[in-house]
Design an enzyme around this catalytic site. Structure first.
Site, PDB file in Angstrom:
ATOM      1  N   HIS A 191      50.115  43.685  18.587  1.00 16.39           N
ATOM      2  CA  HIS A 191      51.405  44.314  18.909  1.00 16.39           C
ATOM      3  C   HIS A 191      52.542  43.680  18.115  1.00 16.39           C
ATOM      4  CE1 HIS A 191      54.157  46.692  21.302  1.00 16.39           C
ATOM      5  NE2 HIS A 191      54.851  45.623  21.612  1.00 16.39           N
ATOM      6  N   GLY A 198      31.028  34.244  42.088  1.00 16.68           N
ATOM      7  CA  GLY A 198      31.745  35.041  41.106  1.00 16.68           C
ATOM      8  C   GLY A 198      31.703  34.487  39.694  1.00 16.68           C
ATOM      9  N   GLU A 199      31.338  33.211  39.558  1.00 14.18           N
ATOM     10  CA  GLU A 199      31.236  32.640  38.220  1.00 14.18           C
ATOM     11  C   GLU A 199      30.032  33.235  37.486  1.00 14.18           C
ATOM     12  OE1 GLU A 199      31.096  28.406  38.312  1.00 14.18           O
ATOM     13  OE2 GLU A 199      33.135  28.184  39.089  1.00 14.18           O
ATOM     14  N   LYS A 256      64.738  54.782  22.069  1.00 16.21           N
ATOM     15  CA  LYS A 256      64.340  54.076  23.288  1.00 16.21           C
ATOM     16  C   LYS A 256      65.581  53.553  24.015  1.00 16.21           C
ATOM     17  CE  LYS A 256      60.715  51.411  23.256  1.00 16.21           C
ATOM     18  NZ  LYS A 256      59.792  50.278  22.988  1.00 16.21           N
TER      19      LYS A 256
END
Length: 281
Positions: free
Chosen positions: A120, A34-35, A182
């Protein structure tokens, strides 16, 4: 030289066209466990790495590109069109990490400078140990909007995002801004958005945000707009993450179109932030 990560190929190409820099073509080898590793054969005195860290694998790819660049370039600049983990900007519960700071510190070790787009929380720039420039991509969202909007209302998801909605409105040229109220359920932690008292009858509404992730909260809020006889509803965001079935949720809520930039390459990507990034390179 522009070094593109696999998550920002279109933006890297657009940036190369803006700056007249050469565009490298990294090659990736993946192993059975997976590397993976990245190979770059091009060299230049300046390397501009463009990588949106939308997943953990993208973070590893970025670190590998930085390591390669540090061996041949005198100046390494890292462009984070979308900075993953930026919303984890504080430890909300005792024992949790400030993940944005941990990520920023790791990225800082392999670069001379960082450029990121509309994080953000703007203060995440302070987590880097190298100079960090923040580029505002919100004004770009006015470009793909229809020219014939009727009394447009640019609606932010909360009061803190009204500046972003105002930026899009100003770039569009007409309209007003407002925000959803909110509320958070103390027992479940779920967030509900409730439209303000602004009359939306027969008006076109553009719900604006820095990022659309799952679309759950936004789609529920848009349901309220539909009940109030709104005309058309559009969604505009700088970072169109649109995870899982977010786009379907928004369509089901009656959103006519979703517009986003190429900080994250999705079907909703309709405008490039390359000119804004080129201005600060």
């Amino acid at each position: 030289m522009i070094l593109p990560g696999s998550t920002a190929q279109s933006l890297a190409a657009a940036l190369a066209a803006q700056t007249n820099d050469s565009l490298a073509v990294p090659q990736t080898t993946r192993f059975a466990d997976g590397e993976f590793k990245v190979r770059v054969e091009s060299k230049d005195d300046r390397a501009v790495i463009v990588c949106s860290t939308v997943c953990s694998e993208a973070h590893i790819e970025l670190l590998q590109l930085q390591e390669i660049a540090s061996r041949f370039a005198e100046d390494v600049i890292t462009v984070l069109p979308y900075m993953g983990y930026a919303r984890q900007d504080e430890a909300f519960v005792e024992g949790e990490p400030v993940s944005a700071r941990a990520v920023a510190r790791a990225i800082s070790t392999g670069t001379d400078r960082v450029i990121t787009v509309t994080p953000h929380e703007p203060h995440v720039r302070d987590f880097f140990d190298v100079p960090c420039d923040v580029v505002d991509g919100a004004h770009m969202l006015a470009d793909p909007l229809p020219d014939d909007l009727t009394e447009p209302l640019f609606l932010a998801p909360d009061e803190g995002a009204t500046d972003l909605a105002g930026t899009v409105r100003d770039a569009y040229g007409i309209g007003t801004t407002d925000y959803f109220e909110k509320s958070r359920d103390r027992d479940t932690g779920s967030v509900e958005l409730h439209p303000s008292e602004t009359d939306v009858t027969d008006r076109d509404v553009i719900v604006t945000d820095d990022i659309i992730a799952t679309g759950s909260t936004m789609s529920k809020a848009i349901d309220h707009l539909r009940a109030d006889d709104v005309a058309r509803v559009f969604a505009a965001c700088v970072h169109p993450m649109l995870a899982d079935n977010a786009r379907t949720k928004l369509a089901d809520a009656g959103v006519e179109a979703v517009f986003g930039t190429d900080t994250i390459e999705r079907s909703a990507t309709t405008v490039s932030v390359a000119p804004a990034i080129a201005d600060v390179l």
